[in-house]
Design an enzyme around this catalytic site. Structure first.
Site, PDB file in Angstrom:
ATOM      1  N   ASN A   1       0.799  -1.225   0.000  1.00 34.43           N
ATOM      2  CA  ASN A   1       0.000   0.000   0.000  1.00 34.43           C
ATOM      3  C   ASN A   1       0.832   1.276   0.000  1.00 34.43           C
ATOM      4  O   ASN A   1       0.335   2.346  -0.331  1.00 34.43           O
ATOM      5  CB  ASN A   1      -0.913  -0.027   1.239  1.00 34.43           C
ATOM      6  CG  ASN A   1      -1.577   1.296   1.507  1.00 34.43           C
ATOM      7  OD1 ASN A   1      -2.446   1.733   0.764  1.00 34.43           O
ATOM      8  ND2 ASN A   1      -1.148   1.958   2.578  1.00 34.43           N
TER       9      ASN A   1
ATOM     10  N   SER B   1      -4.440   3.505  -8.263  1.00 36.21           N
ATOM     11  CA  SER B   1      -5.160   4.770  -8.137  1.00 36.21           C
ATOM     12  C   SER B   1      -6.003   4.980  -9.387  1.00 36.21           C
ATOM     13  O   SER B   1      -5.695   4.440 -10.453  1.00 36.21           O
ATOM     14  CB  SER B   1      -4.172   5.938  -8.001  1.00 36.21           C
ATOM     15  OG  SER B   1      -4.827   7.192  -8.113  1.00 36.21           O
TER      16      SER B   1
ATOM     17  N   TYR C   1       3.331  10.256 -10.824  1.00 37.22           N
ATOM     18  CA  TYR C   1       2.428   9.469  -9.976  1.00 37.22           C
ATOM     19  C   TYR C   1       1.465   8.656 -10.833  1.00 37.22           C
ATOM     20  O   TYR C   1       1.279   7.453 -10.613  1.00 37.22           O
ATOM     21  CB  TYR C   1       1.655  10.416  -9.057  1.00 37.22           C
ATOM     22  CG  TYR C   1       0.655   9.721  -8.162  1.00 37.22           C
ATOM     23  CD1 TYR C   1       1.058   9.121  -6.983  1.00 37.22           C
ATOM     24  CD2 TYR C   1      -0.698   9.677  -8.495  1.00 37.22           C
ATOM     25  CE1 TYR C   1       0.146   8.481  -6.150  1.00 37.22           C
ATOM     26  CE2 TYR C   1      -1.621   9.038  -7.679  1.00 37.22           C
ATOM     27  CZ  TYR C   1      -1.193   8.448  -6.501  1.00 37.22           C
ATOM     28  OH  TYR C   1      -2.108   7.813  -5.695  1.00 37.22           O
TER      29      TYR C   1
ATOM     30  N   ALA D   1       1.713   7.709 -13.978  1.00 37.47           N
ATOM     31  CA  ALA D   1       2.400   6.656 -14.718  1.00 37.47           C
ATOM     32  C   ALA D   1       2.757   5.490 -13.802  1.00 37.47           C
ATOM     33  O   ALA D   1       2.652   4.318 -14.189  1.00 37.47           O
ATOM     34  CB  ALA D   1       3.658   7.215 -15.379  1.00 37.47           C
ATOM     35  N   SER D   2       3.178   5.795 -12.580  1.00 35.96           N
ATOM     36  CA  SER D   2       3.548   4.723 -11.651  1.00 35.96           C
ATOM     37  C   SER D   2       2.338   3.866 -11.302  1.00 35.96           C
ATOM     38  O   SER D   2       2.440   2.638 -11.194  1.00 35.96           O
ATOM     39  CB  SER D   2       4.165   5.310 -10.371  1.00 35.96           C
ATOM     40  OG  SER D   2       3.201   5.975  -9.565  1.00 35.96           O
ATOM     41  N   LYS D   3       1.180   4.493 -11.145  1.00 32.60           N
ATOM     42  CA  LYS D   3      -0.021   3.740 -10.777  1.00 32.60           C
ATOM     43  C   LYS D   3      -0.581   2.956 -11.963  1.00 32.60           C
ATOM     44  O   LYS D   3      -1.148   1.869 -11.785  1.00 32.60           O
ATOM     45  CB  LYS D   3      -1.071   4.686 -10.198  1.00 32.60           C
ATOM     46  CG  LYS D   3      -0.655   5.329  -8.878  1.00 32.60           C
ATOM     47  CD  LYS D   3      -0.310   4.294  -7.816  1.00 32.60           C
ATOM     48  CE  LYS D   3      -0.036   4.920  -6.467  1.00 32.60           C
ATOM     49  NZ  LYS D   3       0.267   3.918  -5.418  1.00 32.60           N
TER      50      LYS D   3
ATOM     51  N   ILE E   1      -9.057  10.263  -1.261  1.00 35.52           N
ATOM     52  CA  ILE E   1      -9.192   9.751   0.096  1.00 35.52           C
ATOM     53  C   ILE E   1      -8.334  10.602   1.023  1.00 35.52           C
ATOM     54  O   ILE E   1      -7.233  11.023   0.655  1.00 35.52           O
ATOM     55  CB  ILE E   1      -8.701   8.278   0.182  1.00 35.52           C
ATOM     56  CG1 ILE E   1      -9.329   7.425  -0.921  1.00 35.52           C
ATOM     57  CG2 ILE E   1      -8.993   7.705   1.569  1.00 35.52           C
ATOM     58  CD1 ILE E   1     -10.825   7.260  -0.841  1.00 35.52           C
TER      59      ILE E   1
END
Length: 261
Positions: free
Chosen positions: A84, A137, A150, A152-154, A183
């Site tokens: 996570n 995400s 971010y 691209a990583s997800k 969130i």
């Protein structure tokens, strides 16, 4: 007690989704190993019985190996790994982002889950099967929900769980991703605090049909389900939990009970 006598590792458990998940898994009987780079992870396990807290870097291979080894030595094996941990990388655009920023975001957000699968997978196989969960995400589904590094990583995390599910065929180890929307977590806390200071908290999450932001517990409950035997036929999937945000492309949204135009 869906996880009685089961060992569960959760990274990024110092706050937000990880902390909520640690508490829910413990309530369901799990032997929890909670980890985070922050010392706040020790607060997470306070009052959780035999839960173990470990400070570590989720994107460092030696630390991930140590985390898995700790869980197996302490509890005799591993059943669930919830990868996570993640970082946002800020709001810089493609033309403003440095190579160092890209490298760090990808190291934590994408290489971290890959290391979790690499080192946890074989140990879960030894137990006869189990689950690996990764936090992706809605930003990994399409643009508009995060910075480029971010996002691209997800997107990589979503493909990673699909690939891993295939490579773990016949092992009885399921691999899935959760794609949260907005969130309130440690990563988004600054935005939430600012909105409250400005008296605009009601604006958070207004782009989704539920017209609100989500709570960490709402993601943790989905993690609990996906890791349980109740989701025994769910594998290689990216479950979206975003209040309906990704159900539509951005448009001028219709107010309930009012004409669209």
């Amino acid at each position: 007690m869906r996880f009685k006598d089961k060992t569960v590792i959760i990274t990024g458990a110092g706050s937000g989704i990880g902390r909520a998940a640690a508490r829910l898994f413990a309530e369901e009987g799990a032997q929890v190993v909670a980890s985070d780079l922050s010392e706040s992870v020790h607060e997470t396990v306070a009052g959780l019985g035999g839960a173990v807290a470990l400070q570590m870097d989720a994107g460092d291979e030696a630390d991930v190996e140590r985390l898995v080894a700790t869980a197996c030595e302490r509890f005799g094996g591993l059943d669930v790994f919830f990868a996570n941990a993640g970082i946002s990388g800020g709001a810089s655009g493609i033309f403003d982002s440095s190579v160092d920023l890209w490298a760090e975001v990808l190291r934590v957000n994408l290489i971290g889950p890959a290391l979790a699968i690499k080192h946890a997978g074989p140990r879960i196989v030894e137990r006869g099967g189990g689950t690996i969960l990764c936090t992706a995400s809605v930003a990994g589904l399409r643009s508009g929900a995060g910075g480029p590094a971010y996002s691209a990583s997800k997107a990589g995390v979503i493909n990673l769980v699909q690939t891993a599910a295939q490579q773990l065929s016949t092992s009885n180890v399921r691999v899935n991703a959760i794609c949260p929307g907005l969130i309130e977590t440690g990563m988004t806390q600054r935005a939430f605090d600012y909105a409250r200071e400005m008296g605009k908290e009601d604006k958070l999450g207004r782009l989704n049909p539920l017209r609100r932001a989500g709570a960490p517990e709402e993601i943790a409950r989905v993690a609990l389900f996906l890791a349980s035997d109740e989701a025994s036929y769910v594998n290689g999937q990216a479950w979206v939990v975003d209040g309906g945000l990704s159900s539509s492309h951005p448009v001028t949204r219709q107010e309930f009970g009012k004409p669209a135009f």
